[in-house]
Design an enzyme around this catalytic site. Sequence first.
Site, PDB file in Angstrom:
ATOM      1  N   LYS A  71      50.281  47.116  33.569  1.00 25.24           N
ATOM      2  CA  LYS A  71      51.300  46.143  33.164  1.00 25.24           C
ATOM      3  C   LYS A  71      51.448  46.048  31.634  1.00 25.24           C
ATOM      4  CE  LYS A  71      51.097  43.132  37.220  1.00 25.24           C
ATOM      5  NZ  LYS A  71      51.008  41.763  37.714  1.00 25.24           N
ATOM      6  N   ASP A 107      56.534  37.770  37.183  1.00 22.86           N
ATOM      7  CA  ASP A 107      55.428  36.982  37.767  1.00 22.86           C
ATOM      8  C   ASP A 107      55.562  35.493  37.430  1.00 22.86           C
ATOM      9  OD1 ASP A 107      54.010  38.929  39.135  1.00 22.86           O
ATOM     10  OD2 ASP A 107      52.732  39.439  37.418  1.00 22.86           O
TER      11      ASP A 107
HETATM   12  P1  NAP Z   1      42.944  39.975  36.112  1.00 26.29           P
HETATM   13  O1  NAP Z   1      43.812  40.196  34.934  1.00 26.29           O
HETATM   14  O2  NAP Z   1      41.893  40.987  36.441  1.00 26.29           O
HETATM   15  O3  NAP Z   1      42.217  38.529  35.935  1.00 26.29           O
HETATM   16  C1  NAP Z   1      41.260  38.087  36.860  1.00 26.29           C
HETATM   17  C2  NAP Z   1      40.846  36.650  36.525  1.00 26.29           C
HETATM   18  O4  NAP Z   1      39.938  36.203  37.549  1.00 26.29           O
HETATM   19  C3  NAP Z   1      40.115  36.491  35.209  1.00 26.29           C
HETATM   20  O5  NAP Z   1      40.426  35.257  34.630  1.00 26.29           O
HETATM   21  C4  NAP Z   1      38.640  36.532  35.659  1.00 26.29           C
HETATM   22  O6  NAP Z   1      37.767  35.873  34.767  1.00 26.29           O
HETATM   23  C5  NAP Z   1      38.731  35.728  36.935  1.00 26.29           C
HETATM   24  N1  NAP Z   1      37.616  35.971  37.844  1.00 26.29           N
HETATM   25  C6  NAP Z   1      37.380  37.083  38.585  1.00 26.29           C
HETATM   26  N2  NAP Z   1      36.239  36.925  39.313  1.00 26.29           N
HETATM   27  C7  NAP Z   1      35.767  35.680  39.015  1.00 26.29           C
HETATM   28  C8  NAP Z   1      34.630  34.925  39.452  1.00 26.29           C
HETATM   29  N3  NAP Z   1      33.769  35.427  40.340  1.00 26.29           N
HETATM   30  N4  NAP Z   1      34.470  33.677  38.964  1.00 26.29           N
HETATM   31  C9  NAP Z   1      35.364  33.156  38.076  1.00 26.29           C
HETATM   32  N5  NAP Z   1      36.440  33.819  37.619  1.00 26.29           N
HETATM   33  C10 NAP Z   1      36.647  35.074  38.086  1.00 26.29           C
HETATM   34  O7  NAP Z   1      43.806  39.838  37.450  1.00 26.29           O
HETATM   35  P2  NAP Z   1      45.306  39.261  37.627  1.00 26.29           P
HETATM   36  O8  NAP Z   1      46.270  40.383  37.566  1.00 26.29           O
HETATM   37  O9  NAP Z   1      45.492  38.096  36.723  1.00 26.29           O
HETATM   38  O10 NAP Z   1      45.256  38.792  39.180  1.00 26.29           O
HETATM   39  C11 NAP Z   1      44.432  37.713  39.582  1.00 26.29           C
HETATM   40  C12 NAP Z   1      44.683  37.389  41.049  1.00 26.29           C
HETATM   41  O11 NAP Z   1      46.031  37.004  41.236  1.00 26.29           O
HETATM   42  C13 NAP Z   1      44.465  38.558  42.029  1.00 26.29           C
HETATM   43  O12 NAP Z   1      43.895  38.060  43.205  1.00 26.29           O
HETATM   44  C14 NAP Z   1      45.884  39.052  42.304  1.00 26.29           C
HETATM   45  O13 NAP Z   1      45.992  39.671  43.589  1.00 26.29           O
HETATM   46  C15 NAP Z   1      46.641  37.745  42.273  1.00 26.29           C
HETATM   47  N6  NAP Z   1      48.068  37.913  41.929  1.00 26.29           N
HETATM   48  C16 NAP Z   1      48.976  37.389  42.785  1.00 26.29           C
HETATM   49  C17 NAP Z   1      50.319  37.527  42.509  1.00 26.29           C
HETATM   50  C18 NAP Z   1      51.324  36.954  43.464  1.00 26.29           C
HETATM   51  O14 NAP Z   1      52.498  37.325  43.353  1.00 26.29           O
HETATM   52  N7  NAP Z   1      50.938  36.081  44.366  1.00 26.29           N
HETATM   53  C19 NAP Z   1      50.750  38.162  41.326  1.00 26.29           C
HETATM   54  C20 NAP Z   1      49.782  38.661  40.441  1.00 26.29           C
HETATM   55  C21 NAP Z   1      48.434  38.528  40.762  1.00 26.29           C
HETATM   56  P3  NAP Z   1      37.081  36.699  33.535  1.00 26.29           P
HETATM   57  O15 NAP Z   1      38.108  36.728  32.448  1.00 26.29           O
HETATM   58  O16 NAP Z   1      35.902  35.884  33.210  1.00 26.29           O
HETATM   59  O17 NAP Z   1      36.730  38.067  34.073  1.00 26.29           O
END
Ligand code: NAP
Length: 285
Positions: A71, A107
């Site tokens: 992205k 998003d």
């Molecule tokens: P990302 O950039 O990898 O960010 C992941 C986030 O989750 C970070 O803030 C990370 O914290 C935190 N995290 C992961 N494991 C954790 C844990 N065990 N305890 C506390 N915090 C934790 O991912 P993203 O693209 O933002 O996506 C995040 C989620 O949103 C995914 O599940 C994705 O499928 C979902 N999503 C949904 C949509 C939708 O349309 N519904 C769109 C986009 C994403 P750290 O910074 O500390 O690692």
Amino acid sequence: MPITSKTVACAIIGDPIYHSLSPDMHNAAFQHLDLDYVYLAFRVQKENLSETISGFKALNFCGFNVTIPYKEECIKYLDEVDETALKIGAVNCVVNEDGIFKGYNTDGVGALRAVTEGGFELDGKRIAILGAGGAARAIVFTFAKFAGKIIVLNRTFQRAKRLVEDILKTVKIPIIAKKLSYEDLKAVILEAELLVNTTSVGMYPHTEETIVPQELLHERLTVFDIVYNPPETRLLREAKSVGLRAIDGIEMLVYQGAEAFEKWTDKKAPIEIMKKTVLKSLKKE
Ligand code: NAP
């Protein structure tokens, strides 16, 4: 509609990609409206990203979606980037505008529509955001145009701090970064009206995990979890069980897709068909 010599192509790129629900969702929408379009999914390796995008252009694709991990990386290969996407620092949707590949971020708009259609008005509200990853950036940038105050709690404090510093360059409302701890979570949730989980906690296969102990959920709170697999996370189940309004990640997934669909086709997206298709595909997994 069969594939013909006139079929318009679009796609999603990422790595991995086989879990993506976007091909099912968009192809069902194209078929429903009888549009001669097809949506494909490609797993692309980093060293091939530039050639992939040039190839889409050479083949006159009407556009494509970009997912993890490209992205941010894809921006340098695009002709133009919309101002909001540039501020967010991430593109998830590219549109072929008369031969110009322009990047957008849908998003944030998808999340905004999920929340408002879910019956929550953001204006002047206090919002707690869990997480500071890519999705959180899009959501915080978008919600900050309406909210009264936003607090971003993240496991890695530096990431939350960076997000907040970036956004404070463009908005005036109070936005604060905190490290995720029980004490801060408790205090922040207590004064929040909307709680948004943007972390991957609770996502399949770890479906019994949640960051928020149920005792912190109070009656003035609306809970929005952007995780869409499963559609009802433990956080949402517990919120519903104490009578709170709960908005799921399927809503955001469909609305961000609808935004892309409308940019590519100039037609109103068939939201209900898209929702039904995504839920059916998830059940099959
Ligand atoms: P990302 O950039 O990898 O960010 C992941 C986030 O989750 C970070 O803030 C990370 O914290 C935190 N995290 C992961 N494991 C954790 C844990 N065990 N305890 C506390 N915090 C934790 O991912 P993203 O693209 O933002 O996506 C995040 C989620 O949103 C995914 O599940 C994705 O499928 C979902 N999503 C949904 C949509 C939708 O349309 N519904 C769109 C986009 C994403 P750290 O910074 O500390 O690692």
